[in-house]
Write an enzyme that holds these catalytic residues in place. Structure first.
Site, mmCIF file in Angstrom:
data_model
loop_
_atom_site.group_PDB
_atom_site.id
_atom_site.type_symbol
_atom_site.label_atom_id
_atom_site.label_comp_id
_atom_site.label_asym_id
_atom_site.label_seq_id
_atom_site.Cartn_x
_atom_site.Cartn_y
_atom_site.Cartn_z
ATOM 1 N N LYS A 115 32.800 -15.414 44.559
ATOM 2 C CA LYS A 115 33.453 -16.054 43.411
ATOM 3 C C LYS A 115 32.680 -15.858 42.118
ATOM 4 O O LYS A 115 33.276 -15.753 41.049
ATOM 5 C CB LYS A 115 33.682 -17.548 43.669
ATOM 6 N N LYS A 201 48.494 -10.439 51.768
ATOM 7 C CA LYS A 201 48.735 -11.815 52.177
ATOM 8 C C LYS A 201 49.903 -12.440 51.420
ATOM 9 O O LYS A 201 50.086 -12.142 50.245
ATOM 10 C CB LYS A 201 47.469 -12.634 51.872
ATOM 11 N N LYS A 204 51.138 -17.087 46.307
ATOM 12 C CA LYS A 204 51.931 -17.677 45.221
ATOM 13 C C LYS A 204 51.893 -16.801 43.986
ATOM 14 O O LYS A 204 52.717 -16.951 43.091
ATOM 15 C CB LYS A 204 51.415 -19.075 44.901
#
Ligand code: TRP
Length: 339
Positions: A115, A201, A204
């Site tokens: 991250k 995957k 959204k």
């Protein structure tokens, strides 16, 4: 048995979220509470501020996630459902554990490395100490089992290391303060892929709405999305090995298997040799049967902001009562005077 787990609040929930953490939480709730155990499920809103975020979205996502959890079957009377922000003991315990966690341990966390990327200097301090808050989340309640995805295993091991070192450094040998939690990684945590591309995957953020089944989709929309899902012209094979190199076909069969609570081989034993013209309607019906009532309930709950806030408030009250004794003992073990 005490189960504790958290989920970051995100919006635009879809089938991948449901078949990931949420469905498994419901299953554990049903099994564990029936045998006298306890489940604490929370929204990790404090973790969410470790990355750049929009305050209004965080608030909306927190409520949306509660609506989704309840719609999917988390029962606020049987499970303790809350958000971290209303249980200040999480943040307090994190600070106390910051004295025990080592820089070297945190530096090895792969999520931190991923991250933060190349710009570690620009990453927030919260992103670095994120795993210590996660340790506090579970140690605060003396969790015995923590259901998580594979990607969170390392954080759970860190929680055990912190607990162990704290017990070692500050507790008598015969009276350790913290329970060492076990990670529980559900075997069938299937990766649900996009309906348009079997190699990415379900997400959204995919620009194509046809790539995913949303928690806001009606029965008709679900059926239509399944019928339009990308496939190949071959009939289904008789066993799992035959799905090799057929990512889209494999994804649809995998979704069928998890939804039906069976295996890929069992699905293929039934549909092997059939084309998608027969398989897709069957899959669509299976999805509609389970999801249509969940989705309807979700849409209804989502409108009731005051009701959702009341659920979180009551859950937080119960969580605080469970948290206080361990937090008090932690202050005491560290020699912190609180008159
Ligand atoms: N880090 C977890 C995730 O991103 C969420 C989380 C926060 C969590 N605290 C936790 C999970 C405690 C289990 C236990 O998925």
């Amino acid at each position: 048995m005490r189960i504790v787990s958290g989920i970051q609040p995100t919006g635009n929930l879809h089938l991948g979220n449901y078949l990931g953490a949420i469905r498994n939480w419901v299953k554990m709730q049903d099994e564990v509470t029936a045998s006298g155990g306890q489940c604490l499920y929370f929204l990790a809103d404090l973790h969410a501020i470790s990355m750049p975020h929009t305050p209004a979205e965080l608030a909306a996502n927190t409520r949306e996630m509660v609506a989704a959890l309840v719609a999917c079957g988390i029962d606020p009377d049987r499970s303790i459902l809350f958000n971290q922000a209303q249980v200040p003991q999480h943040a307090e315990l994190q600070w106390l554990l910051n004295g025990t966690a080592r820089m070297g341990w945190l530096n090895r966390m792969t999520q931190w490395k991923d991250k933060a990327g190349k710009n570690r200097e620009g990453a927030s301090v919260a992103l670095f100490t994120y795993p210590v808050l996660q340790a506090a989340d579970v140690l605060l309640y003396q969790a015995t089992h923590v259901p998580v995805g594979e990607d969170q295993k390392q954080h759970l091991e860190l929680a055990r290391d912190i607990a162990q070192k704290f017990n070692n450094d500050f507790c008598p040998e015969d009276a350790p303060l913290f329970t060492l939690p076990d990670a529980f990684i559900p075997p069938e945590a299937a990766r649900i892929m996009s309906l348009r591309d079997g190699s990415s995957k379900m997400s959204k953020s995919d620009p194509s709405d046809m790539s995913r089944i949303n928690m806001t989709d009606s029965a008709d929309t679900i059926m239509q999305k399944v019928k339009k899902a990308k496939t190949d012209p071959e009939p289904l094979p008789a066993e799992a090995a035959g799905l090799e190199g057929r990512a889209e076909a494999r994804n649809l069969v995998a979704i069928y298997a998890v939804m039906a609570g069976t295996t890929v081989d069992a699905v293929l034993a039934e549909f092997g040799g059939e084309g998608f013209g027969k398989f897709k309607p069957a899959l669509g019906e299976l999805l509609v049967e389970t999801l249509a009532p969940i989705n309807a309930r979700f849409l209804q709950l989502r409108e009731d902001k005051a009701g959702l806030d009341a659920i979180l408030r009551k859950g937080a009250e119960k969580a605080r009562a469970l948290a206080v004794p361990t937090l008090d003992k932690t202050y005491e073990a560290l020699g912190l005077v609180r008159g």
